[in-house]
Write a protein that holds these residues in place. Structure first.
Motif, PDB file in Angstrom:
ATOM      1  N   GLU A 179      25.995  71.935  26.693  1.00 58.13           N
ATOM      2  CA  GLU A 179      26.202  73.259  27.424  1.00 58.13           C
ATOM      3  C   GLU A 179      26.840  72.920  28.484  1.00 58.13           C
ATOM      4  O   GLU A 179      27.970  73.842  28.707  1.00 58.13           O
ATOM      5  N   THR A 180      26.897  72.220  29.465  1.00 55.68           N
ATOM      6  CA  THR A 180      27.816  71.986  30.708  1.00 55.68           C
ATOM      7  C   THR A 180      29.100  71.357  30.319  1.00 55.68           C
ATOM      8  O   THR A 180      30.023  71.304  31.261  1.00 55.68           O
TER       9      THR A 180
ATOM     10  N   ASP B  42      26.170  66.434  27.612  1.00 52.80           N
ATOM     11  CA  ASP B  42      25.404  67.768  27.808  1.00 52.80           C
ATOM     12  C   ASP B  42      26.434  68.696  27.118  1.00 52.80           C
ATOM     13  O   ASP B  42      27.215  68.791  27.583  1.00 52.80           O
TER      14      ASP B  42
ATOM     15  N   THR C  37      29.569  68.099  30.113  1.00 48.36           N
ATOM     16  CA  THR C  37      30.038  66.995  31.072  1.00 48.36           C
ATOM     17  C   THR C  37      29.015  65.878  30.292  1.00 48.36           C
ATOM     18  O   THR C  37      28.182  65.792  29.709  1.00 48.36           O
TER      19      THR C  37
END
Lengths: 392, 322
Positions: B123-124, B121, B126
């Protein structure tokens, strides 16, 4: 006799939910049999032969087969048999044949033939991963034996192509006095003549009483009467004296063969064609670089895996026919698909020419042509093979 | 001595105002990116990256560029304006190639040394999932509707079909030896997979995951062993595929309706990947061994120019500048 079974601890688990193709479960047991051979004493112990030579190639090939197999409902096991020096090789082979008809044999020519000529082996499929003898691809060939190790002839031809390309036309040769050295030297000489090179002096290196100083001091003297030449070949199968030849020759000339520029099955300097990935997988597994023998054993394991994947069968006869058909090709990280010669069972393969630090060239070299495939410019071509076992 | 400074300044201004679209090329053995100006067909900028950069792709809005720095075990995120590495994404070991999901958020990464596909991901920052695939995963693709991701594995010789909802495999299909690249075409109804050593492209019907056609390549006077399909891209409307054929030093133009090869174009040595300019009138191919990029005119199917870049150019990605 030591036998160990490397089972696939996770494959059952991984297969669940992954084997989407509805295929019958196939279990493939591969027997790897290694004849231990005590290396002859050598002048230097700088490069000991790893104890797990060959075995690690088998293990890597097994891992790769298992990974592919788990998507297809196919499981692989490897049984390893180490035959000690003076052990009963034939008995070990018989025992292996009792549980599988797929054998990878890492042994000298005499033991390989002993195995192939057992009545129990008549319908089995044997892979020669250890013997480079030309005779095994010629009049001593056996129909149920495929060779993943290149022959001395392939390696010699690879070198000669390089000499022709570089116009190193005049050759001199030094050979050890062990039978392997003589065989290797004879093959080099034959190949040099085949490629139209001028083959000059040939001397035998016998480190006898006349040589009382250390080898490197003897070399200038020893090479003084070789006449003029462009390159000096050294045939020293046991890696005994060859390392002392470079830079010590009377004339300043490059050295090739068992030292200097060497034709190899595999070497850590081979990096192109995705080879870097194979090298790092092997290093992770074995904690050392992949060597010639490891590659030949790995190639045998992978050839079996590839044929099982494509045919969905695991019996020796189906696999043999498939491997010798046009459909078979092995991705061997040498830049071209590898295939088996239908006249003697030799795996066609490019031969890297290396020195310790880099790949110099890879044969077949550009310009050496063949009506079938350029790979057939290396080693015994159909008309010269003399192998009759493959004729039907 | 103010004059030289002024001159430099105005030159710098000029170069930033006269914006032209760009092709970004990763140089595998130089640890750099060469930026080619599409107007002048010259390398105008060179940026440093992590070790052994291979896969390269821009975010959908082109605000960042993602780079697989394989030997640094990272996917690097770079600001394309400044060339500054903003941060690294977790990527799993040895990321070779990846694809950005249509959601512009999830990267599907092939971890070549680990037989794993990693989903990150962006955005995060992770790892969302890791999926066991075959050995040496490389080719990556996502269907236009985002529902299917594909990983091809070079040594296992399969296309692995991933359900992006559950991040699990739902099909594994055999292809020829050493699959290298995969693309969904024709609105996601077909999947094309190239096989380098097999010398073919397999075309799958996506609905049934079955092979519907196979393309062979044949170039006069070049042994079939050397004709090794690797990267490929499609012209407008997916009418034609341009296929890099590795050490044969040619690209093939394939009619995507009839699956027939219409032409072979000589480019640089060991041609690998490629990308088009904005209107797909020009194609830029990376030639690993000759260390250059060939510009091909798509309409006339002629090579126009070779542009010297870094050592072993691998990936190529188009960047519009307005």
């Amino acid at each position: 006799m030591l036998r160990t079974r490397l089972a696939c601890a996770f494959c059952g688990m991984l297969a669940v939910g992954l084997a989407t193709d509805v295929m019958a479960q196939i279990e493939v047991d591969i027997q790897y049999i290694k004849q231990e051979v005590a290396p002859p004493p050598t002048l230097s112990n700088l490069d000991p032969i790893p104890d797990d030579l060959g075995l690690r190639g088998a293990e890597l090939g097994l891992e790769e087969n298992i990974t592919t197999g788990r998507f297809l409902g196919q499981t692989y096991t490897l049984t390893v048999t180490d035959v000690p020096e003076g052990g009963d090789f034939a008995a070990s082979v018989r025992a292996a044949l009792a549980s599988s008809d797929l054998l990878v044999i890492d042994a000298p020519m005499a033991q390989l033939l002993q195995a192939a000529d057992l009545p129990e082996a008549a319908d089995a499929l044997l892979f020669n991963a250890g013997a480079a003898d030309v005779a095994l691809r010629a009049d001593q060939c056996r129909a149920q034996v495929l060779h993943t190790v290149p022959s001395y002839a392939m390696k010699a031809d690879a070198l000669m192509q390089f000499f022709v390309a570089r116009r190193w036309d005049e050759i001199a040769l030094i050979a050890g006095d062990r039978s392997e050295d003589v065989a290797w030297a004879d093959t080099l000489e034959h190949s040099a003549r085949k490629f139209g090179l001028k083959f000059g002096a040939r001397k035998t290196w016998a480190f006898d009483a006349d040589m009382r100083r250390n080898a490197s001091q003897e070399v200038p003297l020893f090479t003084q009467d070789l006449g003029d030449y462009d390159v000096l070949l050294v045939a020293d199968a046991a890696d005994d004296f060859a390392r002392y030849i470079s830079y010590n020759t009377w004339r300043p000339r490059p050295v090739a063969g068992s030292e200097g520029l060497r034709p190899v099955t595999w070497h850590r300097v081979v990096e192109a064609w995705g080879a870097a990935q194979l090298q790092s997988r092997f290093e992770d597994l074995a904690g050392r670089p992949m060597l010639d023998r490891d590659y030949a054993v790995w190639a045998a394991m992978r050839a079996i895996g590839e044929a099982v994947t494509r045919t969905g069968a695991a019996d020796a006869q189906t696999l043999r026919s498939y491997m010798l058909s046009d459909a078979f090709e092995l991705a061997g990280f040498k830049g071209r698909p590898l295939t088996f010669r239908t006249w003697n069972g030799q795996l066609r393969q490019p031969i890297p020419l290396v020195h310790e630090r880099a790949l110099v060239a890879q044969a077949p070299l550009e310009g050496f042509l063949h009506q079938r495939t350029e790979l057939d410019t290396l080693g015994l071509d159909q008309p010269e093979s003399g192998c009759t076992a493959y004729e039907n | 001595m103010k004059l030289p400074i002024l001159a430099t300044l105005s030159a710098a201004l000029l170069s930033t105002t006269a914006l032209a679209d760009e092709i970004w090329v990763t140089n595998e053995k130089d640890d750099t990116i060469s930026v080619i100006d599409i107007e002048t067909l010259e390398v105008v900028r060179t940026f440093e990256t992590g070790e052994r950069p291979r896969g390269i792709t821009f975010s959908k809005d082109y605000s960042v560029v993602y780079i697989c720095a394989s030997d640094s075990d990272a996917v690097q995120v770079m600001d394309p304006e400044t060339g500054k590495i903003l941060y690294d994404l977790p990527s799993g070991e040895d990321p070779e190639q990846f694809v950005l999901h249509p959601d512009n958020r999830h990267l599907y990464i092939a971890n070549e040394d680990d037989a794993i596909t990693t989903v990150v991901d962006t955005e995060t920052r992770t790892v969302v999932a890791q999926i066991d695939v075959g050995i040496e995963p490389e080719g990556m693709a996502v269907s236009p509707d985002g529902k299917i991701a594909i990983t091809t594995s070079e040594t296992t010789n399969m296309a692995h079909w991933i359900d992006t909802e559950t991040q699990t495999l739902f099909a594994n299909t055999l292809v020829d030896s050493r699959p290298r690249h995969a693309e969904f075409v024709k609105e996601g109804t077909e999947l094309w997979v190239s096989a380098e050593i097999g010398g073919t492209i397999s075309i799958f019907d996506v609905a049934t995951q079955t092979e519907k056609a196979k393309i062979d390549f044949e170039i006069d006077n070049i042994h079939p062993d050397r004709v090794q399909p690797v990267g490929f891209e499609f012209t407008n409307g997916d009418t034609h595929a341009f296929v890099a054929l590795g050490p044969s030093n040619h690209i093939a133009v394939v009619n995507a309706e009839t699956y027939e090869v219409e032409e072979y174009i000589l480019v640089g040595r060991r041609v690998w990947h490629m990308d088009f300019n904005r209107d797909r009138s020009q194609l830029f191919t990376t030639n690993g061994v000759s260390g250059d990029v060939t510009v091909v005119d798509v309409a006339s199917r002629k090579a126009l120019k070779s542009i010297k870049v870094g050592r072993f150019p691998w990936g190529a990605a188009f960047r519009p500048t307005e």
